[in-house]
Each structure stands twice: as C-alpha cells, then as structure tokens.
Design a protein around this motif. Structure first.
Motif, PDB file in Angstrom:
ATOM      1  N   LEU A  23       0.760  -1.271   0.117  1.00 22.82           N
ATOM      2  CA  LEU A  23       0.117  -0.085   0.012  1.00 22.82           C
ATOM      3  C   LEU A  23       0.941   1.200   0.101  1.00 22.82           C
ATOM      4  O   LEU A  23       0.460   2.062  -0.844  1.00 22.82           O
ATOM      5  CB  LEU A  23      -0.847  -0.105   1.186  1.00 22.82           C
ATOM      6  N   GLY A  24       1.719   1.441   0.666  1.00 23.26           N
ATOM      7  CA  GLY A  24       3.069   2.462   0.803  1.00 23.26           C
ATOM      8  C   GLY A  24       3.613   2.678  -0.382  1.00 23.26           C
ATOM      9  O   GLY A  24       3.966   3.847  -0.688  1.00 23.26           O
ATOM     10  N   GLU A  25       3.812   1.547  -1.049  1.00 25.55           N
ATOM     11  CA  GLU A  25       4.265   1.710  -2.547  1.00 25.55           C
ATOM     12  C   GLU A  25       3.648   2.015  -3.572  1.00 25.55           C
ATOM     13  O   GLU A  25       4.097   2.176  -4.868  1.00 25.55           O
ATOM     14  CB  GLU A  25       5.396   0.372  -2.460  1.00 25.55           C
ATOM     15  N   GLY A  26       2.184   2.414  -3.479  1.00 25.27           N
ATOM     16  CA  GLY A  26       1.475   2.515  -4.476  1.00 25.27           C
ATOM     17  C   GLY A  26       1.099   1.183  -5.392  1.00 25.27           C
ATOM     18  O   GLY A  26       0.735   1.420  -6.433  1.00 25.27           O
ATOM     19  N   ALA A  27       1.231   0.067  -4.769  1.00 19.62           N
ATOM     20  CA  ALA A  27       0.910  -1.209  -5.546  1.00 19.62           C
ATOM     21  C   ALA A  27      -0.355  -1.037  -6.191  1.00 19.62           C
ATOM     22  O   ALA A  27      -1.461  -0.615  -5.477  1.00 19.62           O
ATOM     23  CB  ALA A  27       1.299  -2.454  -4.940  1.00 19.62           C
ATOM     24  N   ASP A  28      -0.783  -2.164  -6.968  1.00 23.11           N
ATOM     25  CA  ASP A  28      -2.211  -2.461  -7.404  1.00 23.11           C
ATOM     26  C   ASP A  28      -2.839  -2.849  -6.157  1.00 23.11           C
ATOM     27  O   ASP A  28      -2.581  -3.559  -5.319  1.00 23.11           O
ATOM     28  CB  ASP A  28      -2.290  -3.502  -8.535  1.00 23.11           C
ATOM     29  N   LEU A  29      -3.898  -2.123  -6.044  1.00 24.27           N
ATOM     30  CA  LEU A  29      -4.803  -2.667  -4.813  1.00 24.27           C
ATOM     31  C   LEU A  29      -5.272  -3.912  -4.386  1.00 24.27           C
ATOM     32  O   LEU A  29      -5.638  -4.408  -3.442  1.00 24.27           O
ATOM     33  CB  LEU A  29      -6.144  -1.463  -4.558  1.00 24.27           C
ATOM     34  N   ASN A  30      -5.393  -4.621  -5.589  1.00 23.99           N
ATOM     35  CA  ASN A  30      -6.027  -6.133  -5.625  1.00 23.99           C
ATOM     36  C   ASN A  30      -4.749  -6.996  -4.981  1.00 23.99           C
ATOM     37  O   ASN A  30      -5.105  -7.981  -4.297  1.00 23.99           O
ATOM     38  CB  ASN A  30      -6.114  -6.548  -7.108  1.00 23.99           C
ATOM     39  N   PHE A  31      -3.422  -6.485  -5.411  1.00 30.71           N
ATOM     40  CA  PHE A  31      -2.152  -7.225  -4.668  1.00 30.71           C
ATOM     41  C   PHE A  31      -2.152  -6.951  -3.111  1.00 30.71           C
ATOM     42  O   PHE A  31      -2.196  -7.796  -2.327  1.00 30.71           O
ATOM     43  CB  PHE A  31      -0.909  -6.617  -5.407  1.00 30.71           C
ATOM     44  N   VAL A  32      -2.451  -5.563  -2.694  1.00 35.90           N
ATOM     45  CA  VAL A  32      -2.646  -5.239  -1.344  1.00 35.90           C
ATOM     46  C   VAL A  32      -3.839  -6.100  -0.538  1.00 35.90           C
ATOM     47  O   VAL A  32      -3.677  -6.558   0.193  1.00 35.90           O
ATOM     48  CB  VAL A  32      -2.810  -3.642  -1.224  1.00 35.90           C
ATOM     49  N   MET A  33      -4.791  -6.172  -1.329  1.00 34.00           N
ATOM     50  CA  MET A  33      -6.081  -6.815  -0.627  1.00 34.00           C
ATOM     51  C   MET A  33      -5.684  -8.214  -0.575  1.00 34.00           C
ATOM     52  O   MET A  33      -6.164  -9.046   0.444  1.00 34.00           O
ATOM     53  CB  MET A  33      -7.157  -6.583  -1.592  1.00 34.00           C
ATOM     54  N   ASN A  34      -5.258  -9.029  -1.653  1.00 33.33           N
ATOM     55  CA  ASN A  34      -4.797 -10.329  -1.426  1.00 33.33           C
ATOM     56  C   ASN A  34      -3.692 -10.593  -0.124  1.00 33.33           C
ATOM     57  O   ASN A  34      -4.254 -11.457   0.517  1.00 33.33           O
ATOM     58  CB  ASN A  34      -4.121 -10.524  -2.733  1.00 33.33           C
ATOM     59  N   GLY A  97     -16.243 -11.719 -11.512  1.00 34.43           N
ATOM     60  CA  GLY A  97     -16.915 -10.563 -11.543  1.00 34.43           C
ATOM     61  C   GLY A  97     -17.162  -9.638 -10.265  1.00 34.43           C
ATOM     62  O   GLY A  97     -17.790  -8.845  -9.999  1.00 34.43           O
ATOM     63  N   GLY A  98     -15.925  -9.963  -9.131  1.00 36.51           N
ATOM     64  CA  GLY A  98     -16.269  -9.362  -8.092  1.00 36.51           C
ATOM     65  C   GLY A  98     -15.996  -7.806  -7.735  1.00 36.51           C
ATOM     66  O   GLY A  98     -15.335  -7.423  -9.140  1.00 36.51           O
ATOM     67  N   ARG A  99     -16.251  -7.328  -7.012  1.00 38.02           N
ATOM     68  CA  ARG A  99     -15.761  -5.896  -6.932  1.00 38.02           C
ATOM     69  C   ARG A  99     -14.426  -5.592  -6.431  1.00 38.02           C
ATOM     70  O   ARG A  99     -13.720  -6.634  -5.648  1.00 38.02           O
ATOM     71  CB  ARG A  99     -16.694  -5.330  -5.708  1.00 38.02           C
ATOM     72  N   ASN A 100     -13.859  -4.574  -6.773  1.00 35.69           N
ATOM     73  CA  ASN A 100     -12.457  -4.437  -6.575  1.00 35.69           C
ATOM     74  C   ASN A 100     -12.362  -3.587  -5.175  1.00 35.69           C
ATOM     75  O   ASN A 100     -13.228  -2.728  -4.890  1.00 35.69           O
ATOM     76  CB  ASN A 100     -11.641  -3.419  -7.618  1.00 35.69           C
ATOM     77  N   ALA A 101     -11.307  -3.802  -4.412  1.00 34.77           N
ATOM     78  CA  ALA A 101     -10.853  -3.236  -3.452  1.00 34.77           C
ATOM     79  C   ALA A 101     -10.380  -1.542  -3.514  1.00 34.77           C
ATOM     80  O   ALA A 101     -10.031  -1.737  -4.600  1.00 34.77           O
ATOM     81  CB  ALA A 101     -10.052  -3.820  -2.424  1.00 34.77           C
ATOM     82  N   THR A 102     -11.108  -0.926  -2.597  1.00 37.00           N
ATOM     83  CA  THR A 102     -10.644   0.508  -2.574  1.00 37.00           C
ATOM     84  C   THR A 102      -9.573   0.793  -1.741  1.00 37.00           C
ATOM     85  O   THR A 102      -9.487  -0.073  -0.762  1.00 37.00           O
ATOM     86  CB  THR A 102     -11.806   1.613  -2.537  1.00 37.00           C
ATOM     87  N   ARG A 103      -8.848   2.141  -1.707  1.00 37.63           N
ATOM     88  CA  ARG A 103      -7.965   2.282  -0.832  1.00 37.63           C
ATOM     89  C   ARG A 103      -8.523   2.514   0.483  1.00 37.63           C
ATOM     90  O   ARG A 103      -8.250   1.866   1.571  1.00 37.63           O
ATOM     91  CB  ARG A 103      -7.138   3.417  -1.099  1.00 37.63           C
ATOM     92  N   GLU A 104      -9.767   3.052   0.564  1.00 36.72           N
ATOM     93  CA  GLU A 104     -10.636   3.223   1.688  1.00 36.72           C
ATOM     94  C   GLU A 104     -11.014   1.855   2.361  1.00 36.72           C
ATOM     95  O   GLU A 104     -10.855   1.629   3.548  1.00 36.72           O
ATOM     96  CB  GLU A 104     -11.663   3.945   1.465  1.00 36.72           C
ATOM     97  N   ASP A 105     -11.343   0.784   1.617  1.00 38.09           N
ATOM     98  CA  ASP A 105     -11.689  -0.683   2.207  1.00 38.09           C
ATOM     99  C   ASP A 105     -10.398  -1.019   2.921  1.00 38.09           C
ATOM    100  O   ASP A 105     -10.391  -1.492   4.070  1.00 38.09           O
ATOM    101  CB  ASP A 105     -11.829  -1.524   0.911  1.00 38.09           C
TER     102      ASP A 105
END
Length: 125
Positions: A23-34, A97-105
């Motif tokens: 998250l701190g590195e600005g990676a794709d949020l899907n990677f962070v959520m995983n 077709g799931g919803r993508n995570a947001t930074r807020e999530d």
C-alpha cells in the motif's frame, strides 16, 4: 500456544506487513487486498487446526471460525465482519466479476487485521 497457531500467525504477520508495504509503495490495490485477506485467513486456519477441525475450502473455514469462535464469544462480531469483507474483496479469477477493493476498504481493514492477530495470539497462549 499450539504449533499450528504459531506458524499461521507468523504467516499472517508476514502477509499483514506485505499489505502495508505494498500500500505504501502504491501497488495495485488487488495485490494489497490479497495479502490483507491472507492476514485474516491464516490465523483462522491455525485456530481450526488447533481444534482438529478440517476445513476443505476457505469459505468453509470462515464459516467454521464463525461457529466455533465468534458464536462462542472468543472473538467479536467485528472481526467476523472484517474477515467476511476481506473474503468478498479478495481478488479472484476474473470470471467471478467481484468488486475491486478501494484504498478506503484496505485502510479500514488493516487496523482490524492487526487487532485480530493480537487477539489470536492472546487467546492461543
């Protein structure tokens, strides 16, 4: 603390640290959520293993966690809700077709994951 819980907590801590770093590195949020999802899942699996409860799938593991640990009062509903939320937001195959995570999530779930790991460690001692 049972070995299964200790090992799974170590994995969870790594996943949580990875989520924060990504998250701190600005990676794709899907990677962070995983990574964040696995920070929740690994302790669930460890707790179930400590009770010799088999969970053939992740969704069953989450349901069993709710039955064994939330309904008994060992963990609050807030942790159960966060685990379900992380499961819902985790990246899966594109066909779902799931919803993508947001930074807020992610920012809402990160501190809950940290607290969850702390409580697992306390309970499992």
């Amino acid at each position: 603390m049972k070995q299964s819980v200790r090992e799974r907590l170590a994995q969870a801590r790594e996943s949580l640290a990875e989520a924060g770093a990504l998250l701190g590195e600005g990676a794709d949020l899907n990677f962070v959520m995983n990574s964040l999802y696995y920070a929740f899942l690994y302790p669930v699996l460890g707790l179930l293993q400590a009770r010799n409860i088999a969970a053939p799938t992740q969704s069953i593991a989450i349901s069993l966690f709710e039955r064994e640990f939330v309904e008994s009062g060992l963990f609050g509903q807030r942790f159960n809700d966060a685990i379900h939320r992380a499961f819902e937001l985790r990246p899966a195959c594109a066909c779902e077709g799931g919803r993508n995570a947001t930074r807020e999530d992610i920012e809402q779930l990160l501190p809950v994951a940290k607290e969850f790991l702390e409580q697992v460690a306390r309970i499992a001692e």
